[in-house]
Motif scaffolding. Structure first.
Motif, PDB file in Angstrom:
ATOM      1  N   UNK A   1       0.850  -1.198   0.000  1.00 33.69           N
ATOM      2  CA  UNK A   1       0.000   0.000   0.000  1.00 33.69           C
ATOM      3  C   UNK A   1       0.881   1.242   0.000  1.00 33.69           C
ATOM      4  N   UNK A   2       1.895   1.264   0.857  1.00 31.62           N
ATOM      5  CA  UNK A   2       2.794   2.424   0.915  1.00 31.62           C
ATOM      6  C   UNK A   2       3.526   2.629  -0.408  1.00 31.62           C
ATOM      7  N   UNK A   3       4.015   1.548  -0.979  1.00 33.03           N
ATOM      8  CA  UNK A   3       4.713   1.661  -2.261  1.00 33.03           C
ATOM      9  C   UNK A   3       3.753   2.144  -3.344  1.00 33.03           C
ATOM     10  N   UNK A   4       2.539   1.615  -3.352  1.00 37.38           N
ATOM     11  CA  UNK A   4       1.544   2.038  -4.348  1.00 37.38           C
ATOM     12  C   UNK A   4       1.232   3.524  -4.203  1.00 37.38           C
ATOM     13  N   UNK A   5       1.241   4.013  -2.981  1.00 38.96           N
ATOM     14  CA  UNK A   5       1.021   5.455  -2.782  1.00 38.96           C
ATOM     15  C   UNK A   5       2.187   6.263  -3.334  1.00 38.96           C
ATOM     16  N   UNK A   6       3.400   5.761  -3.182  1.00 37.54           N
ATOM     17  CA  UNK A   6       4.547   6.518  -3.693  1.00 37.54           C
ATOM     18  C   UNK A   6       4.643   6.438  -5.209  1.00 37.54           C
ATOM     19  N   UNK A   7       4.262   5.286  -5.784  1.00 40.55           N
ATOM     20  CA  UNK A   7       4.264   5.183  -7.250  1.00 40.55           C
ATOM     21  C   UNK A   7       2.980   5.748  -7.850  1.00 40.55           C
ATOM     22  N   UNK A   8       1.987   5.952  -6.997  1.00 41.01           N
ATOM     23  CA  UNK A   8       0.689   6.512  -7.355  1.00 41.01           C
ATOM     24  C   UNK A   8      -0.042   5.680  -8.407  1.00 41.01           C
TER      25      UNK A   8
ATOM     26  N   UNK B   1      -4.117   0.684  10.700  1.00 33.95           N
ATOM     27  CA  UNK B   1      -2.839   0.264  10.128  1.00 33.95           C
ATOM     28  C   UNK B   1      -2.667   0.824   8.723  1.00 33.95           C
ATOM     29  N   UNK B   2      -3.734   0.813   7.950  1.00 39.79           N
ATOM     30  CA  UNK B   2      -3.658   1.363   6.597  1.00 39.79           C
ATOM     31  C   UNK B   2      -3.386   2.865   6.666  1.00 39.79           C
ATOM     32  N   UNK B   3      -4.037   3.564   7.589  1.00 39.70           N
ATOM     33  CA  UNK B   3      -3.803   5.001   7.743  1.00 39.70           C
ATOM     34  C   UNK B   3      -2.340   5.275   8.090  1.00 39.70           C
ATOM     35  N   UNK B   4      -1.763   4.470   8.977  1.00 43.92           N
ATOM     36  CA  UNK B   4      -0.353   4.659   9.318  1.00 43.92           C
ATOM     37  C   UNK B   4       0.543   4.376   8.121  1.00 43.92           C
ATOM     38  N   UNK B   5       0.184   3.388   7.308  1.00 47.90           N
ATOM     39  CA  UNK B   5       0.950   3.102   6.088  1.00 47.90           C
ATOM     40  C   UNK B   5       0.904   4.296   5.139  1.00 47.90           C
ATOM     41  N   UNK B   6      -0.239   4.981   5.096  1.00 49.97           N
ATOM     42  CA  UNK B   6      -0.371   6.186   4.263  1.00 49.97           C
ATOM     43  C   UNK B   6       0.640   7.237   4.725  1.00 49.97           C
ATOM     44  N   UNK B   7       0.748   7.426   6.036  1.00 48.78           N
ATOM     45  CA  UNK B   7       1.662   8.441   6.547  1.00 48.78           C
ATOM     46  C   UNK B   7       3.126   8.046   6.385  1.00 48.78           C
TER      47      UNK B   7
END
Length: 104
Positions: free
Chosen positions: A47-54, A75-81
């Protein structure tokens, strides 16, 4: 442009390049299965990587898989941050290439 229905085209791509498609699927399964790092954590990392690669497809897929693996919304919210911190940190640290050439 981004519509989850388009992922149906993966089947067509797989038919056009079956060896590569099968190799990718095997690699994906192996990389994300339980191991030294539990699948739940791997999906939160995804999830975090997908947010950085968008990648909106990756966001949708890995968010669902994270929940299936036992992750919760907190946990997902923390992964976002985590992703946000890394993106911001990368912008700041890359500033060394444009600032600090001895002209203070």
């Amino acid at each position: 442009m981004y519509d989850m229905k388009r992922l149906g085209n993966l089947q067509t791509m797989g038919k056009l390049a079956p060896e590569a498609w099968e190799a990718f699927q095997r690699f994906d399964r192996e990389a994300l299965k339980d191991g030294a790092i539990p699948a739940k954590y791997k999906e939160l990392i995804a999830v975090s990587v997908a947010l950085t690669t968008q990648c909106p497809y990756c966001l949708e897929l890995h968010r669902g898989r994270a929940i299936e693996a036992g992750a919760n919304e907190r946990e997902i919210a923390e992964a976002v941050f985590v992703a946000g911190a890394l993106r911001a940190g990368a912008a700041i640290t890359h500033g060394v290439h444009v600032c600090g050439n001895g002209e203070a």
